[in-house]
Design an enzyme around this catalytic site. Structure first.
Site, PDB file in Angstrom:
ATOM      1  CG  ASN A  10      40.734  41.021  46.992  1.00  0.00           C
ATOM      2  OD1 ASN A  10      41.455  40.039  46.814  1.00  0.00           O
ATOM      3  ND2 ASN A  10      39.474  41.077  46.579  1.00  0.00           N
ATOM      4  CD1 TRP A  11      47.311  42.578  46.570  1.00  0.00           C
ATOM      5  CD2 TRP A  11      48.868  40.960  46.528  1.00  0.00           C
ATOM      6  NE1 TRP A  11      48.443  43.065  47.175  1.00  0.00           N
ATOM      7  CE2 TRP A  11      49.416  42.091  47.157  1.00  0.00           C
ATOM      8  CE3 TRP A  11      49.667  39.818  46.390  1.00  0.00           C
ATOM      9  CZ2 TRP A  11      50.724  42.120  47.642  1.00  0.00           C
ATOM     10  CZ3 TRP A  11      50.970  39.840  46.881  1.00  0.00           C
ATOM     11  CH2 TRP A  11      51.481  40.987  47.494  1.00  0.00           C
ATOM     12  CE  LYS A  12      39.342  42.520  43.213  1.00  0.00           C
ATOM     13  NZ  LYS A  12      38.303  43.239  42.473  1.00  0.00           N
ATOM     14  CG  HIS A  95      35.241  40.078  46.317  1.00  0.00           C
ATOM     15  ND1 HIS A  95      34.918  40.204  44.985  1.00  0.00           N
ATOM     16  CD2 HIS A  95      35.950  41.181  46.645  1.00  0.00           C
ATOM     17  CE1 HIS A  95      35.426  41.347  44.528  1.00  0.00           C
ATOM     18  NE2 HIS A  95      36.056  41.958  45.523  1.00  0.00           N
ATOM     19  CD  GLU A  97      36.289  40.399  41.587  1.00  0.00           C
ATOM     20  OE1 GLU A  97      37.236  39.803  42.128  1.00  0.00           O
ATOM     21  OE2 GLU A  97      36.321  41.608  41.286  1.00  0.00           O
ATOM     22  CD  GLU A 167      34.773  45.300  47.476  1.00  0.00           C
ATOM     23  OE1 GLU A 167      35.887  45.800  47.570  1.00  0.00           O
ATOM     24  OE2 GLU A 167      34.560  44.226  46.871  1.00  0.00           O
ATOM     25  N   GLY A 173      36.863  47.742  39.760  1.00  0.00           N
ATOM     26  CA  GLY A 173      37.761  47.595  38.619  1.00  0.00           C
ATOM     27  C   GLY A 173      37.328  48.384  37.387  1.00  0.00           C
ATOM     28  CB  SER A 213      37.433  52.488  41.213  1.00  0.00           C
ATOM     29  OG  SER A 213      37.102  51.541  40.213  1.00  0.00           O
ATOM     30  N   GLY A 234      41.463  46.748  45.329  1.00  0.00           N
ATOM     31  CA  GLY A 234      41.935  45.743  44.368  1.00  0.00           C
ATOM     32  C   GLY A 234      43.142  46.266  43.611  1.00  0.00           C
TER      33      GLY A 234
HETATM   34  O1  LIG Z   1      38.219  43.717  46.720  1.00  0.00           O
HETATM   35  C1  LIG Z   1      38.435  44.762  46.109  1.00  0.00           C
HETATM   36  C2  LIG Z   1      37.438  45.342  45.249  1.00  0.00           C
HETATM   37  O2  LIG Z   1      36.801  44.397  44.463  1.00  0.00           O
HETATM   38  C3  LIG Z   1      37.830  46.589  44.536  1.00  0.00           C
HETATM   39  O3  LIG Z   1      38.633  46.352  43.421  1.00  0.00           O
HETATM   40  P1  LIG Z   1      39.240  47.625  42.614  1.00  0.00           P
HETATM   41  O4  LIG Z   1      39.896  48.475  43.663  1.00  0.00           O
HETATM   42  O5  LIG Z   1      40.181  47.056  41.628  1.00  0.00           O
HETATM   43  O6  LIG Z   1      38.054  48.335  42.013  1.00  0.00           O
END
Ligand SMILES: O=C[C@H](O)COP(=O)(O)O
Length: 251
Positions: A10-12, A95, A97, A167, A173, A213, A234
């Site tokens: 997930n590149w956000k 998600h 977020e 998650e 993150g 993470s 992420g």
């Molecule tokens: O969608 C992915 C998650 O929110 C994990 O993000 P992260 O791997 O940067 O902690």
């Protein structure tokens, strides 16, 4: 029952079109014939160029969100019909977020799941607790209610197409990963909940990922747990080398 591992990036809100092309030109030649399913979820603006690059490969494309309506006066939104035409295979729904910053609720998550399934998009449905909820000791009841509400009026045939991602919000993150045992405890409880709501055969088929993470250094330990079927990643999915290392955790 053995479920094929799935590693989803997930590149956000990261990577421009140019960076997307650069990533895929580096990652795709290496990512051939791997024994895991791989999904890349770039921002909407990069889906077309990513789809072109992914054509003829085993790597699947996902979007990070969608509206539940097919079309209409919803400024700034993207519909499942639009995603399907790109073509996207998967879509991340709910998600944390999106829930935290864009007011997504269990109800909108359920609407989006139903709409994605109607349009033959495979939902990756996210659930997770905050640090305050974990410290209050309500992790399990919170997650089980998110799962129950997400699956309202969804049939068992439909459920088999859904991927869940657990998650914990406090691990996203932050560099703090849930321990493999903690992640397993919640994920196996999700599977039991699905077995209660449907049946154990269906629950055994559903893939449930861990996210928060995940890095090349900790993925092996997580994947050794019986109920963890992959990762929603992420930060570590943004660079071809670290994403490739995650996709080859079992080599
Ligand atoms: O969608 C992915 C998650 O929110 C994990 O993000 P992260 O791997 O940067 O902690």
């Amino acid at each position: 029952m053995s479920r094929k591992p799935l590693i989803a990036g997930n590149w956000k809100m990261n990577n421009t079109k140019t960076e997307t092309i650069k990533f895929l030109e580096s990652f795709l030649p290496k990512a051939k014939g791997l024994s895991v399913d791989i999904v890349i979820c770039p921002p909407f603006t990069n889906l077309f160029v990513a789809a072109e690059k992914l054509e003829g490969t085993d790597v699947k494309l996902g979007a990070q969100n969608m509206h539940w309506e097919d079309k209409g006066a919803f400024t700034g939104e993207v519909s499942p019909v639009m995603l399907k035409e790109i073509p996207c295979d998967y879509v991340i729904i709910g998600h944390s977020e999106r829930r935290q910053y864009f007011a997504e609720t269990d109800e909108t998550v359920n609407k989006k799941i139903k709409s994605a399934l109607q349009h033959d998009l495979l939902p990756i449905v996210c659930v997770g607790e905050s640090l305050a909820q974990r410290e209050e000791g309500i992790t399990m009841s919170w997650i089980m209610s998110q799962v129950e509400n997400a699956l309202k009026d969804i049939s068992s045939q439909e459920l088999e197409k859904i991927v869940f991602a657990y998650e914990p919000i406090w691990a996203i993150g932050t560099g703090k990963t849930a321990s493999a045992a903690d992640a397993q405890e919640v994920i196996s409880a999700i599977r039991k909940k699905i077995a209660q709501m449907y049946c154990s055969d269906t629950a055994e088929k559903v893939r449930i990922l861990y996210g928060g993470s995940v890095k090349p250094e900790n993925i092996k330990e997580l994947m050794q747990e019986a109920d963890i079927d992959g990762a929603l990643v992420g930060g570590a999915s943004l660079k071809p080398d670290s994403f490739y290392a995650l996709c080859t955790f079992n080599l």
